[in-house]
Design an enzyme around this catalytic site. Structure first.
Site, PDB file in Angstrom:
ATOM      1  CE  LYS A 187      -4.605  -5.405   5.300  1.00  0.00           C
ATOM      2  NZ  LYS A 187      -3.648  -5.528   6.428  1.00  0.00           N
ATOM      3  CB  SER A 241      -1.061  -2.675   6.061  1.00  0.00           C
ATOM      4  OG  SER A 241      -1.438  -3.912   6.641  1.00  0.00           O
ATOM      5  CB  SER A 250      -1.294  -4.347   9.778  1.00  0.00           C
ATOM      6  OG  SER A 250      -0.048  -3.995   9.243  1.00  0.00           O
TER       7      SER A 250
END
EC number: 6.3.5.7
Length: 475
Positions: free
Chosen positions: A76, A151, A175
């Site tokens: 990420k 997210s 997330s």
């Protein structure tokens, strides 16, 4: 060249049936074919191939392959990798390159993992749909008109689309788990402090935790075991011994397992198909010998409110460092220093990030600190007590990952409060700091993924993964 698990990939690598370079080329080709989906912000094409050749040479020369030898991974884009872009999917960091590696990245590298690139996300990890990215939204792998969750939507979509075998995400209030549920994969948020946060760009420091997304629990457990453990670079990382997760998973029995089922997790507003599928799985576990125990968590209605007060307060402080002066985007339309600060942040941050900074600044202001922030901290302590009490009586708490299946792109962007409710079932585990996981349940009548959410006591990741693995294998 498809792999059902890392065990499948590793057996082919160490037997010389395939090479790391062949594996990496396969994944890079798939990534290129999905370029239009915005799943990766940065692809490490040359670096990944060079790394693969180095590992192939190591194996040919008789070296011992590491625990993650040749595992193709996605990271990420809020996790630092030296000399690589670290954008947090924000204009303000669009061209920033990290000068150091996150501890989690170093440990994965030492175990011979291969990094394919950095994945898209909601800006600064603030969002539940991946629609807040400055680089464009990511579509759901099963319906391109819908969101992948957030997210860590890019990481979830990468694994679900076969663009990485395992991916790292970060989880502040759901997330990792919510996008895992929306993308039909496994997503684990470990106990707070289980994995070092050194090198993870801070959103809300007392909530943030690096998590793992994978196709199955065995791969997730393997990656967790490599990253877990104390790090002197992060004072909040725990010295609690790292368990043998594979052994704990192997010895877990569902027979006699006490599963706590809070009535608060099944409100009348819950999507009927989500409710049916989760309750059906619970009844299946009962038939296999588990005991379903009703538990009450009477303060659940306050979870979202307390969470958004606390995380926005921390975010307003953490994001103060992005001012245009030291690094990142700097506005050229400024007459003086004060205007440069204001313009750089106004132009560099997206709408949701600015909304949360303003809310956080408000709840920390002198006139409202006691009314909002202090009260939210008190609610957090009550939650910790309630969940400890519940998990003294049961082995695990179970419910839906999300109150609804993946929603349409654009459906909730104009109503932030409705968007925030996507995390209503994942936020409590983050408030208390306990480990939690989303495990796939299959698909509803519209062929949309549904996930089930499990919470265990502190540092019981082995038990959590064992239960999740049993559920996934019985699908």
């Amino acid at each position: 060249m498809q792999f059902s698990s890392y065990e499948d990939l590793r057996s082919r690598l160490v037997s010389h049936a395939i090479t790391c370079e062949e594996v990496v080329r396969f994944y890079l080709e798939r990534i290129e074919n999905h370029r239009g989906d915005n799943i990766y912000i940065t692809v490490f094409h040359d670096q990944a191939l060079e790394r693969a050749r180095t590992l192939d040479r190591k194996l040919r020369e008789g070296g011992n392959p590491g625990k993650l030898f040749g595992m193709p991974m996605a990271i990420k884009d809020n996790i630092a990798m030296k000399n690589c872009r670290l954008t947090c999917a924000s204009k303000i960091l669009e061209n920033y390159e990290s000068v150091y590696d996150a501890t989690a990245v170093l440990r994965l590298e030492e175990a011979d993992a291969i990094f394919l690139g950095k994945t898209n996300m909601d800006e600064f990890a603030m969002g539940s749909s991946n629609e807040n990215s400055a680089f464009g939204n990511v579509p759901n792998p099963f319906d391109k008109t819908r969101v992948p969750g957030g997210s860590s939507g890019g990481s979830a979509a990468a694994v679900a689309n076969g663009l990485a075998l395992v991916a790292l995400g970060s989880d502040t209030g759901g997330s990792v788990r919510q996008p895992a549920g929306f993308c039909d994969i496994v997503g684990l948020k470990p106990t707070y402090g289980r994995i070092s946060r050194y090198g993870l760009v801070a959103f809300a420091s007392s909530f943030d935790q690096i998590g793992v997304l994978g196709l199955n629990c065995d791969d997730v457990a393997l990656v967790l075991g490599v990253m877990a453990g104390k790090d002197e670079g992060d004072a909040t990382s725990s010295r609690h011994p790292v368990a043998d997760y594979a052994s704990e998973m192997a010895t877990l029995s569902v027979d006699g397992l006490k599963i706590g089922v809070p009535k608060e997790y099944f409100p009348e507003t819950l999507n009927p198909e989500v409710s049916r599928m989760v309750k059906g799985k619970l009844e299946e576990l009962r038939a296999q010998g588990a005991e379903l125990v009703p538990v009450t968590l009477p303060d659940s209605a306050y979870a979202i409110a307390a969470y958004y007060i606390l995380v926005t307060a921390e975010a307003s402080s953490n994001l103060a460092r992005f001012d245009g002066a030291r690094y990142g985007y700097r506005s050229e339309m400024s007459e003086d220093l004060a205007a440069m600060y204001v313009n750089s942040r106004t132009e560099g941050f997206g709408r949701e990030v600015k909304r949360r900074i303003m809310l956080g600044t408000y709840v920390l202001s002198a006139g409202y600190y006691d009314t909002y922030y202090k009260k939210a901290q008190q609610v957090r302590r009550v939650f910790q007590d309630r969940y400890r009490e519940a998990l003294d009586k049961v082995d695990v708490i179970a419910g839906p990952t999300s109150p609804f299946p993946p929603f349409g792109i654009g459906d909730k962007t104009e109503n932030p409060l409705e968007m925030y409710l996507a995390d209503v079932f994942t936020v409590p585990a983050s408030i208390v700091g306990m480990p939690a996981i989303s495990v796939p349940l299959g698909f509803d009548s519209m062929n949309l993924p549904v996930g089930m959410h499990l919470i265990c006591n502190f540092f019981e990741e082995g038990k959590l993964l064992g239960i999740a693995r049993h559920m996934q294998r019985s699908l």
